[in-house]
Each structure stands twice: as C-alpha cells, then as structure tokens.
Scaffold this motif. Structure first.
Motif, short mmCIF file in Angstrom:
data_model
loop_
_atom_site.label_atom_id
_atom_site.label_comp_id
_atom_site.label_asym_id
_atom_site.label_seq_id
_atom_site.Cartn_x
_atom_site.Cartn_y
_atom_site.Cartn_z
N TYR A 140 1.25 12.69 50.47
CA TYR A 140 1.38 13.35 51.78
C TYR A 140 2.82 13.23 52.28
O TYR A 140 3.38 14.17 52.83
CB TYR A 140 0.40 12.72 52.79
N ILE A 147 -4.09 1.58 53.04
CA ILE A 147 -4.16 3.02 53.32
C ILE A 147 -3.74 3.24 54.78
O ILE A 147 -2.98 4.15 55.10
CB ILE A 147 -5.59 3.57 53.08
N ALA A 148 -4.25 2.38 55.65
CA ALA A 148 -3.89 2.46 57.06
C ALA A 148 -2.40 2.17 57.26
O ALA A 148 -1.73 2.82 58.06
CB ALA A 148 -4.72 1.47 57.87
N GLU A 188 -2.54 8.34 47.78
CA GLU A 188 -2.82 9.66 48.38
C GLU A 188 -1.83 9.96 49.51
O GLU A 188 -1.28 11.06 49.60
CB GLU A 188 -4.25 9.73 48.91
N ASN A 189 -1.62 8.97 50.36
CA ASN A 189 -0.71 9.20 51.49
C ASN A 189 0.75 9.24 51.07
O ASN A 189 1.59 9.80 51.78
CB ASN A 189 -0.93 8.15 52.57
N LEU A 217 -1.38 20.39 53.48
CA LEU A 217 -1.71 21.62 52.76
C LEU A 217 -0.41 22.33 52.36
O LEU A 217 0.63 22.13 52.99
CB LEU A 217 -2.50 22.57 53.66
N GLY A 219 -0.36 5.25 56.33
CA GLY A 219 -0.62 6.31 57.32
C GLY A 219 0.15 6.03 58.61
O GLY A 219 0.76 6.92 59.20
N ILE A 254 3.88 6.66 58.37
CA ILE A 254 4.19 8.10 58.35
C ILE A 254 4.16 8.63 59.79
O ILE A 254 5.06 9.34 60.24
CB ILE A 254 3.21 8.89 57.45
#
Lengths: 287, 378
Positions: free
Chosen positions: B92, B58-59, B88-89, B227, B62, B65
C-alpha cells in the motif's frame, strides 16, 4: 415541467466521480445523507473533515466526498486513522467501515482503538453480508441466514458490534438503522461532537445479496424486516436474552466519560518537552 | 558540536531517526528490535513527537502510513515475523507513494525460530514480500555508526522518492555496542508542498519520478487509494493502460535512479584475484580474512553492498570483468548470491558461504574458502 430535485448535500460530493457504484436499493446513500445531516448539525466544519476507510462497499463512501480521503487496506482503516489523528490532532477524522471490515478482519484494531479511546468518529454500515465480493456471510450475519458461503444457512452466532465497542471502552456508541435516518443523523452528530472514540453502527440493507439470498427480494421487504426486528434499548433492558436473539437493539450506548487519547498524548508531550506537538514537521527544516 | 557516544546499535538507529526529523513512531515489541521502540518512546516526546505502541505489526505500519499523510516523517521497527505481517500495507505504501522508514532487525527464521540470534533471513522478503511489482529501496548497516548514518539516509531516500525504505539490519548490528559519532549537522531532505491549482493532479508525476506530497487537511482534497488510480488519484481499476503506466512509473522512479540510490564500498580491489561481495554484518569478518589471505600471498579484495535494493548491478558486473572468483558470505542459505549470479551471468565463478544458526562468519571460515579457490586455480 417538473424541476429536478437536487440533494442539499450534493455540494459535499466529488461531482466528477458520479455516478457512484452502489447498487439500487443499497443503504449507503441513506447513511451518507444521515452523515451530512449530522455533520451540518454538529460543531464540526466540513472543511476540517478528513475521511478514512478500509475495503468493502461501505468503504467506498469517502471516495465520493470532497475532502482528503484515505482508502486503505481491508480491516486496517482504524490504524491509518489513528496515525492521521495523532499526527495532526486538528483534523476531524471520520472513518467509514462495514461489518466485515471492522468486526472480522479488523476486529482487533476495533477493540484496541476503542480501548485507547482515540478521537475518531467511526460509522459502521452493517448490512450483515460481504457485498463487494458477492454475498458471503459476515460476523454479523444472523444464525440461519443464507449467503454464498452459507448455502445451508449460517450455523454461527453473530457479533453485536456496538456492544463490543462499548465494552472495549469507547466514549460514545450508538446503533440505529437506515429505517431510522433522523435518529441515525442525530447519533452521528453526537458522535462528531464527543471527544474520544465514537462508534455509530448503522444497520443497513443489501438487496442485491442479503435480500436475494434471504427471501427479502425488494428493498421495501428489507426495510420492513429491519423495522419489525428493531427494538429500543430501553425496552430491550426489560427483556430476556432469548427474546432478544433476533432483535436489532437501537439507541445510545454511552459510556461514563473516559479519558480520550489525543488530550493525554498532548499533555505528555507538553510535560516532557515543554513545547507543543510537532505537527507537519516533515515540511520544516530542523533547527 | 560533534558528540561521541558508546551505544547499542538499536539505540543508534533511534538517534539517527530523531536526527533525520522522524517525529512519529508506531511499533510492536519483537526481539531483537525492541530497543528501537523503547528508545523512541523515550526520545519522541522530548522532541514534540508521538510514540504509540500498537496492537500488532499490521496496525503499526498502518498507523505510520496515516501519520505520514498527516505531514510527519514516520518509522516503525520490527523483525522477520513482524515484517511478514506488514507486507500487505508495505505494498500500500508503494502504490500510494507514502514515505516511511521500516527497520528490520533480522533474526533466525523462518517462523519464530531464533529470536535472539542473527540472520540475513529477509533479504529477499524485503525485495519480493508484498504482492505485485514494485522496486524497494533497502540499506544494510554493518556497524553501529552505519546504523545511525543509514537511518538518516533511509529517511532522505523515502522523502526524495516517496516510498517505504527498509533498513535491513540484523541482531549482530542491533545488539552490539560501539562508538557512535553524532555529527554537528546532518543533511536532511524536507517535504515541499505542491502548488494548489484549480486543475491540481496529485499523482501527475514526471516519467521516472515522483511529485510533491501534500498533507491532509490543507484543502488539496486528494483521494489516496490502494486501488489502481489515475493522476487525480481516482480508482481506474479496469483500464490496462492506467495500471501499466502507474506501476511502471513507480518501478522506474527507483530503477532509473540507481546511480543516485546505490551505494557500495570497494577495498583492496585494484590488484585482487578474488573479491568478496558482502552486505551487512558479514562484512565485519571480511577485513580480517583479507588481511590473513594477503599475508599468505593471496590477493583478495572486498566489495561491500550498502544498498542491497535496488541491487547495484553495474558495480557487480564490473568486478566480474576483473576477477574470476567472487565469494558471497551470507547469514542464510543463499539469497543475495542469486542476484550476484544473475548479474555476473557466468563471467566469474560465484561461491556462496551460507551460514545459518545465528552466529557471524569467522574470518577463518572465509579464509578457508579463499584458500580452497586459490589452490584450485593454481
């Protein structure tokens, strides 16, 4: 006629995004003020600031500041911030996060970022509750406090985030509260000026959820509650653990200077390649 | 000068990334992808780049990105369990239009299953794994050379369309050694800076398209959020029209450009009665199976899918007009076969050879299916 008083820090805001979504009495505004004050007193220029945040009320702060801002996923702000900073060490990266974002879902990233001592300034607004989702208990909620997921009172022990980050190896750590805005601004200034990982925990109030659920109905009640429970680090050192259980210990938790990551990686690249870091190379043709 | 090397597939991927201009890698060790991280940790500092081993997948995603927004081409590499954590990312990345390359060296799944064995376990996870509507781009190499070439192509597509691009490799391709030819010069897509005007709108992209990406810290003052956002980048989450227009554009920029993105390779199809549709490693057994079948007088052709996503619909539709039988060998119990069936829509019989356990199809296994179909038709 009374002249309308305009905050001297309003120039840093994205005017077109106002009004903000924070509730009346929320501590986020006080922390933002302290941030701008600390920034103006620091060696950092506003123009060099970029901001990163995760998810939660505290993480909405960067969206109102007139700089490049990355509003990321829940708990992961520090990972995105690490990439931004290592990708371009000239950026001054400031992270806004909260107790749930940093210490619960993002706990592993928090301790690892502190261990690496990556050059970030992290401002953690700790209001002891999940505000955005409507008042659930967080990893910093005091034992016995109430939330929508603790209708009988929390039976868990809370984290002390600043102490965890200090133990994990951050260069600079401090805790202050919204009832100590001057000290908070000073800590943010110190955090911005120091190399390595800086972590400023700002204990804050959430009248909408924490206050309502815990018989602290007004913002003043919450301020007084915070003040009454605050104790300086120096005094705390002379006290017994049991006496400190419900205390908010404030002050600097400075670490003996540890090597910061950016400098170490820069040296590695220069050693191996004999040249500088390849920043912004996506925009350049390769040789 | 053209250079020849005898290298591991995973190393070829790292060499391709460097050639494409990748200067930032964040990753977490996981079999069978780890050699990519190892090679990047060795190569990147030589090219002025940065390697970092993160605390988890996950890191890792992130971080790449974040580094992408700093103005670098970035990559991570992992396998099924890591891809699951990244989902999830990855979403994103789609909604914020962040270019990056994700290498998935697939292994036996689900869960921890078979770390050292091969599979095509994540063909659908890459398509649907993150929540919501999005259109991914993925490339599936079947050789060490393709692992190198497709990595460069992945970076180019990521930059051109501003999205995460996945390389759907597998343990076979990752862990085999083959000859790799590194060309003198490769075509790479570089980023262009947007023009900074007073009314600059960072997410104001044309229909079916995207817009140049700025770097952080250059005065654009952009807000990037996961968002639903308007053209200025500001959250506008309760407006149905804003959401519809944003997500539709993000999907259409891929779907409307299928002709540019999709890549296939057709062989022996002109006179074929049966066509084998393969993707990634199973292609390696297809050639031998076709040769054996043709020696026995059965006319078989091959359509190899280089880009499983977006799915090359037109190309598959067209072979369904030419043949009555399509064979789909996959190293799973049937994933891409559903796409083939959907597109063929009953115009031809679709036969799956689903194989799990970690070992590639033998040519004889494909031949057996060819004969079975041939005998049934006679």
């Amino acid at each position: 006629m009374v002249e309308e008083k305009v905050s001297p820090y309003r120039k840093y805001l994205r005017e077109e995004r106002l009004p903000h979504l924070f509730c009346p009495g929320c501590g986020n505004g006080t922390v933002m003020n302290a941030f701008f004050k600390g920034l103006e007193q620091s060696d950092i220029d506003f123009e060099d600031i970029v901001m990163v945040s995760g998810i939660g009320c505290s993480s909405r702060v960067p969206g109102y500041v007139k700089c490049d801002s990355l509003h990321t996923t829940h708990g992961r702000a520090l990972t995105f911030a690490t990439g931004l900073k290592l990708g371009n060490p000239d950026l001054d990266v400031v992270v806004f996060t909260g107790d749930g974002d940093s210490a619960s879902i993002g706990g592993n990233h928090l301790i690892n970022a502190a261990r690496r001592n990556v050059d970030l300034t992290v401002i953690c607004i700790n209001n002891n509750i999940y505000g955005m989702t409507g008042g659930q208990i967080s990893p910093t909620s005091p034992r016995g406090s109430f939330g929508t997921t603790a209708p009988y009172g929390s039976r868990e022990n809370p984290f002390r985030i600043a102490e965890i980050v200090g133990a994990a190896g951050a260069s600079y750590v401090a805790r202050w509260t919204t009832a100590h805005p001057m000290q908070l601004a000073k800590a943010i200034q110190k955090g911005l000026n120091s190399t390595g990982f800086s972590f400023i925990e700002a204990v804050s109030q959430c009248p909408t959820y924490y206050g309502r659920k815990n018989k602290l109905k007004t913002t003043i009640d919450l301020y007084n509650h915070i003040k009454e429970h605050t104790i300086t680090k120096r005094k705390a050192e002379k006290m017994d653990v049991t006496e400190l259980q419900d205390k908010i210990i404030v002050g600097d938790f400075e670490n003996p200077r540890r090597g910061a990551l950016c400098k170490a990686l820069k040296e590695l690249t220069e050693e191996v390649s004999g040249g500088p870091l390849a920043t912004k190379s996506a925009y350049e043709e390769l040789d | 000068m053209v250079e020849e090397q005898f290298v591991l597939g995973n190393e070829a991927c790292a060499l391709g990334a460097i050639a494409a201009g990748c200067r930032f890698f964040a990753g977490y060790p996981i079999t069978p992808s780890t050699e990519i991280a190892e090679k990047m940790s060795y190569l990147l500092p030589k090219y002025g780049g940065t390697f970092i081993q993160m605390e988890d997948e996950i890191a890792s995603i992130g971080t790449i990105i974040g580094a992408s927004w700093s103005g670098l081409k970035t990559m991570t590499a992992t396998s099924g369990p890591g891809i699951s954590l990244m989902q999830e990312n990855i979403g994103y990345g789609f909604i914020t239009e962040t270019p990056m390359v994700i290498v998935n060296v697939q292994r036996g799944s689900p869960s921890t299953a078979q770390p050292t064995m091969s599979a095509q376990a994540d063909m659908m996870q890459v398509r649907w794994g993150s929540h919501g509507d999005y259109e991914p781009i993925a490339l599936a190499p079947s050789s060490v050379q393709e692992f190198f070439d497709f990595t460069i192509e992945a970076f180019n597509l990521a930059e051109k369309y501003r999205l995460p691009v996945t390389i759907l490799a597998d343990e076979v391709v990752g862990h085999m050694r083959e000859k790799l030819i590194i060309p003198d010069k490769v075509n790479i897509v570089t980023r262009t800076r947007p023009e900074l005007t007073d009314d600059y709108l960072p997410f104001d992209a044309p229909e079916n398209g995207t817009t140049p990406m700025p770097a952080f810290g250059e005065g654009y003052n952009i807000h990037v959020t996961g968002l639903t956002h308007d053209k200025r980048g500001y959250p506008d989450t309760n407006n149905p029209e804003t959401h519809h227009n944003l997500i539709k554009r993000l999907c259409d920029k891929v779907l409307a450009n299928r002709a540019d993105i999709c890549s296939i390779k057709k062989e022996f199809c002109d006179d074929a009665d049966i066509i084998i549709v393969s993707c990634g490693s199973p292609y390696r057994s297809v050639g031998a199976a076709i040769k054996m079948a043709r020696e026995e007088g059965i006319k078989v052709g091959s359509l190899k899918i280089n880009t499983p996503w977006p799915f090359p619909e037109e190309e598959i539709k067209s072979i369904a007009n030419d043949v009555d039988n399509i064979i789909v060998p996959e190293m799973n119990l049937g994933q891409m076969v559903h796409e083939v069936e959907r597109v063929v829509a009953g115009k031809a019989n679709v036969h799956l050879i689903g194989k799990i356990g970690g070992v590639l199809h033998k040519p004889e296994e494909i031949l057996e299916k060819i004969k079975e179909i041939h005998e049934g038709e006679c």
